[in-house]
Design a protein around this motif. Structure first.
Motif, PDB file in Angstrom:
ATOM      1  N   GLU A 141      42.063 103.121 119.956  1.00  0.00           N
ATOM      2  CA  GLU A 141      40.773 102.587 119.499  1.00  0.00           C
ATOM      3  C   GLU A 141      39.926 103.650 118.801  1.00  0.00           C
ATOM      4  OE1 GLU A 141      40.216  99.573 119.448  1.00  0.00           O
ATOM      5  OE2 GLU A 141      40.836  98.490 121.245  1.00  0.00           O
ATOM      6  N   ASN A 142      40.083 104.911 119.203  1.00  0.00           N
ATOM      7  CA  ASN A 142      39.288 105.988 118.616  1.00  0.00           C
ATOM      8  C   ASN A 142      39.949 106.625 117.398  1.00  0.00           C
ATOM      9  OD1 ASN A 142      37.205 105.768 120.526  1.00  0.00           O
ATOM     10  ND2 ASN A 142      38.280 107.079 121.974  1.00  0.00           N
ATOM     11  N   ALA A 143      41.158 106.209 117.054  1.00  0.00           N
ATOM     12  CA  ALA A 143      41.865 106.806 115.912  1.00  0.00           C
ATOM     13  C   ALA A 143      41.162 106.453 114.608  1.00  0.00           C
ATOM     14  CB  ALA A 143      43.303 106.320 115.879  1.00  0.00           C
ATOM     15  N   CYS A 144      41.071 107.432 113.737  1.00  0.00           N
ATOM     16  CA  CYS A 144      40.413 107.237 112.437  1.00  0.00           C
ATOM     17  C   CYS A 144      41.395 107.317 111.270  1.00  0.00           C
ATOM     18  CB  CYS A 144      39.331 108.294 112.238  1.00  0.00           C
ATOM     19  SG  CYS A 144      38.028 108.279 113.481  1.00  0.00           S
ATOM     20  N   ARG A 145      42.513 108.010 111.461  1.00  0.00           N
ATOM     21  CA  ARG A 145      43.379 108.292 110.329  1.00  0.00           C
ATOM     22  C   ARG A 145      44.824 107.837 110.528  1.00  0.00           C
ATOM     23  NH1 ARG A 145      42.656 113.364 110.388  1.00  0.00           N
ATOM     24  NH2 ARG A 145      44.723 114.121 110.978  1.00  0.00           N
ATOM     25  N   SER A 146      45.428 108.138 111.687  1.00  0.00           N
ATOM     26  CA  SER A 146      46.852 107.841 111.847  1.00  0.00           C
ATOM     27  C   SER A 146      47.211 107.615 113.313  1.00  0.00           C
ATOM     28  CB  SER A 146      47.703 108.987 111.285  1.00  0.00           C
ATOM     29  OG  SER A 146      47.443 110.201 111.980  1.00  0.00           O
ATOM     30  N   ILE A 147      48.242 106.784 113.522  1.00  0.00           N
ATOM     31  CA  ILE A 147      48.782 106.517 114.854  1.00  0.00           C
ATOM     32  C   ILE A 147      50.304 106.466 114.744  1.00  0.00           C
ATOM     33  CG2 ILE A 147      48.948 104.893 116.791  1.00  0.00           C
ATOM     34  CD1 ILE A 147      46.183 103.824 115.936  1.00  0.00           C
ATOM     35  N   ALA A 148      50.979 107.282 115.532  1.00  0.00           N
ATOM     36  CA  ALA A 148      52.445 107.273 115.601  1.00  0.00           C
ATOM     37  C   ALA A 148      52.842 106.914 117.019  1.00  0.00           C
ATOM     38  CB  ALA A 148      53.003 108.644 115.208  1.00  0.00           C
ATOM     39  N   ALA A 170      43.208  98.768 114.843  1.00  0.00           N
ATOM     40  CA  ALA A 170      43.208 100.049 114.126  1.00  0.00           C
ATOM     41  C   ALA A 170      43.654  99.864 112.681  1.00  0.00           C
ATOM     42  CB  ALA A 170      44.120 101.038 114.845  1.00  0.00           C
ATOM     43  N   LYS A 171      44.660  99.026 112.466  1.00  0.00           N
ATOM     44  CA  LYS A 171      45.128  98.752 111.109  1.00  0.00           C
ATOM     45  C   LYS A 171      43.992  98.152 110.265  1.00  0.00           C
ATOM     46  CE  LYS A 171      48.152  95.704 108.493  1.00  0.00           C
ATOM     47  NZ  LYS A 171      47.001  94.895 108.003  1.00  0.00           N
ATOM     48  N   ASP A 172      43.218  97.251 110.868  1.00  0.00           N
ATOM     49  CA  ASP A 172      42.111  96.633 110.142  1.00  0.00           C
ATOM     50  C   ASP A 172      41.037  97.653 109.777  1.00  0.00           C
ATOM     51  OD1 ASP A 172      43.402  94.221 110.344  1.00  0.00           O
ATOM     52  OD2 ASP A 172      42.253  93.523 112.084  1.00  0.00           O
ATOM     53  N   ARG A 173      40.978  98.770 110.529  1.00  0.00           N
ATOM     54  CA  ARG A 173      40.027  99.834 110.202  1.00  0.00           C
ATOM     55  C   ARG A 173      40.556 100.749 109.112  1.00  0.00           C
ATOM     56  NH1 ARG A 173      40.164 100.597 115.831  1.00  0.00           N
ATOM     57  NH2 ARG A 173      41.050 102.691 115.561  1.00  0.00           N
ATOM     58  N   GLY A 174      41.794 100.531 108.695  1.00  0.00           N
ATOM     59  CA  GLY A 174      42.386 101.367 107.652  1.00  0.00           C
ATOM     60  C   GLY A 174      43.222 102.512 108.174  1.00  0.00           C
ATOM     61  N   VAL A 175      43.573 102.494 109.457  1.00  0.00           N
ATOM     62  CA  VAL A 175      44.375 103.558 110.047  1.00  0.00           C
ATOM     63  C   VAL A 175      45.845 103.360 109.671  1.00  0.00           C
ATOM     64  CG1 VAL A 175      45.090 104.654 112.211  1.00  0.00           C
ATOM     65  CG2 VAL A 175      42.755 103.764 111.968  1.00  0.00           C
ATOM     66  N   LEU A 228      53.169 109.055 121.722  1.00  0.00           N
ATOM     67  CA  LEU A 228      52.020 108.476 121.024  1.00  0.00           C
ATOM     68  C   LEU A 228      51.171 109.633 120.525  1.00  0.00           C
ATOM     69  CD1 LEU A 228      50.106 106.175 120.143  1.00  0.00           C
ATOM     70  CD2 LEU A 228      49.036 106.339 122.412  1.00  0.00           C
ATOM     71  N   VAL A 229      50.890 109.664 119.233  1.00  0.00           N
ATOM     72  CA  VAL A 229      50.024 110.685 118.632  1.00  0.00           C
ATOM     73  C   VAL A 229      48.974 109.992 117.784  1.00  0.00           C
ATOM     74  CG1 VAL A 229      49.890 112.667 117.072  1.00  0.00           C
ATOM     75  CG2 VAL A 229      51.849 112.429 118.618  1.00  0.00           C
ATOM     76  N   THR A 230      47.705 110.305 118.020  1.00  0.00           N
ATOM     77  CA  THR A 230      46.616 109.721 117.235  1.00  0.00           C
ATOM     78  C   THR A 230      45.855 110.824 116.502  1.00  0.00           C
ATOM     79  OG1 THR A 230      45.053 109.816 119.109  1.00  0.00           O
ATOM     80  CG2 THR A 230      46.365 107.815 118.858  1.00  0.00           C
ATOM     81  N   ASP A 231      45.738 110.654 115.199  1.00  0.00           N
ATOM     82  CA  ASP A 231      45.018 111.593 114.323  1.00  0.00           C
ATOM     83  C   ASP A 231      45.554 113.017 114.423  1.00  0.00           C
ATOM     84  OD1 ASP A 231      43.408 109.563 113.408  1.00  0.00           O
ATOM     85  OD2 ASP A 231      41.736 110.005 114.746  1.00  0.00           O
ATOM     86  N   GLY A 232      46.766 113.187 114.932  1.00  0.00           N
ATOM     87  CA  GLY A 232      47.341 114.512 115.074  1.00  0.00           C
ATOM     88  C   GLY A 232      46.661 115.371 116.111  1.00  0.00           C
TER      89      GLY A 232
END
Length: 484
Positions: A141-148, A170-175, A228-232
């Motif tokens: 939910e807090n990711a701004c750029r990328s999620i793996a 997250a996809k709808d936010r542009g992630v 799981l990695v969010t925003d690196g």
């Protein structure tokens, strides 16, 4: 009937016999020339020669490692190589964080892992799905750029759908999102979660498959990694799949148990490296560094040295095995092992037994209720060997525990996806983390000690008291343990 047909009708048994000899000989030669384990080579040669056609077919399907070593884990692509090459100094001395005997283990890790040991990592242990899944969803939910996200099992149940919907938001936010699921693990639920993820527009791929379906020769090679990695910046790994069986339900029954870990710091870059390599192998898509990695971290205190250990049937074959052998060799006081599937091979079994014979206290915790009945039978056929050497074996009461935890001398810990069985040590693609920290070792030791306090000791007298039919069943299943 033509002359050829007549000739064939008369001599086809001779032709079949000659073909079986040729095919069997070729398969047996291949097994003898390519297997590095003499027991595996002998076993395959025996199967092939006793039944040339069937044995050769079985060897072709399950015995040949077709993994393209230049395309998994050790690719030479510069964009992927940069992922783990962060501009940070390597830790020079682990003694202040652990103990003097671990200096040699750190050297082993340098040669086995190919990842550097960095400090400044924050580690948080998460117990069960009730802690792990909400923490994962918060990170999403807090990711701004990328999620793996990579996992072995991603069930299409209540918990799986919660994570899928968080990914959709997250996809709808542009992630940017990538989800990688093992092709075998994806079949654990019907319909598979991949249908929902693709319907939600989330880029999803299956590891070791193709558009026409499962490639049977690869069905034995599975990605057991959980990442799981969010925003690196924030990373998760450990033993947990995504399944509602690990959370408390409305039925009031205790959930299955497991352990997962949340990381911040440079080790997240290593987790992202492993994911990026597996993703490119599967899809041929390279993930750009600037989108999927962070340039800096500000992990909360305290921080500890840690590094990833990836293993699998490629150039990383035996990495987890080597690390465990090294850790057992340097142990001086206490070894704690918790594993749902305790089936170490002869070499690892010898190292465990030798540690106990040196006077090291060795505690091994296994579940009383196991989700894999055949594996449990094989475990019971072999477990007497460690008891005879002086190890303490504890059988947990309560619900099934899927945790994979090891601590040595209250200073070094090894956590992740690897089980102590032939599949994890030889066939699966696994991901583990070594941690040099008294505090983390104390936390893990406390969890294991809680299990011991809720366990019954397994003794030789209890094993000898089993009915002969059960002993025979266990030994027969144990013979097939390399293939369970």
């Amino acid at each position: 009937m033509t002359a050829f047909e007549a000739l064939f009708a008369e001599y086809w048994p001779h032709v079949a016999f000659a073909l079986s000899l040729i095919i069997g000989a070729l398969a047996a030669i291949h097994a003898a020339m390519t297997k590095t384990d003499v027991r595996a080579a002998i076993g395959w040669v025996g199967v092939i020669m006793l039944s040339p056609f069937f044995g050769a077919l079985l060897y072709i399907i399950a015995g040949i490692n077709r993994t393209r070593k230049d395309q998994i884990s050790q690719q030479r692509d510069a964009s992927l190589r940069d992922y783990a090459e962060v501009d940070l100094p390597q830790l020079a001395d682990v003694t202040p964080y652990a103990a003097p005997q671990f200096a040699s283990l750190r050297t082993l890790g340098d040669r086995v892992s190919h990842f550097a040991l960095h400090q400044d990592n924050h580690v948080q242990m998460l117990l069960g799905g009730d802690q792990t899944y909400p923490a994962m969803i918060r990170a999403i939910e807090n990711a701004c750029r990328s999620i793996a996200l990579q996992t072995y099992i991603f069930d299409n149940d209540a918990e799986g759908q919660k994570i899928a919907q968080a990914l959709a938001r997250a996809k709808d936010r542009g992630v940017e999102i990538r989800v990688l699921i093992d092709a075998v693990g994806a079949k654990y639920s019907r319909p598979p979660i991949t249908r929902l993820l693709r319907k939600l527009g989330i880029k999803t791929a299956l590891f070791m498959t193709n558009p026409l379906g499962m490639r049977m020769p690869y069905a034995n090679l599975r990605s057991h990694r959980k990442i799981l990695v969010t925003d690196g910046k924030i990373g998760f790994t450990g033993g947990m799949n995504i399944r509602e069986a690990f959370v408390k339900g409305s039925d009031g029954l205790p959930p299955a148990r497991d352990t997962h870990f949340r990381f911040e710091g440079p080790i997240v870059q290593q987790l992202m490296t492993v994911f990026a390599h597996d993703w490119k192998f599967t899809t041929r898509e390279a993930l750009p560094y600037e989108t999927w990695c962070a340039e800096e971290w500000s992990p909360p205190q305290p921080t500890v040295p840690a590094r990833s250990i990836r293993s699998g049937p490629d150039r990383s074959l035996g990495s987890n095995h080597s690390m465990l052998l090294g850790a057992l060799a340097v142990a001086q006081h206490h070894v704690r092992i918790q594993s749902p599937y305790f089936l170490p091979d002869a070499t690892l079994l010898g190292a465990i037994n030798t540690a106990a014979r040196r006077g090291i206290r060795v505690d091994i915790v296994i579940p009383g209720k196991n989700n894999l009945r055949l594996v449990n039978y094989a475990m019971m056929a072999q477990i007497d060997q460690v008891i005879k050497s002086g190890c303490n074996v504890w059988v947990c009461k309560g619900s099934f525990n899927h945790s994979k935890l090891i601590t040595i001398d209250g200073a070094w810990s090894y956590v992740g996806s690897s089980n102590l069985d032939p599949r994890s040590l030889r066939l699966n693609f696994e991901l583990d983390v070594e941690i040099y920290s008294h505090d983390i070792a104390l936390q893990i030791s406390s969890v294991i000690d809680d299990e011991i306090n809720n366990s019954e000791p397994l003794t030789l007298s209890k094993l000898s008291g089993l009915p002969f039919a059960k002993k025979l069943r266990n030994k027969v299943i144990w013979l097939a343990s390399p293939y369970l």
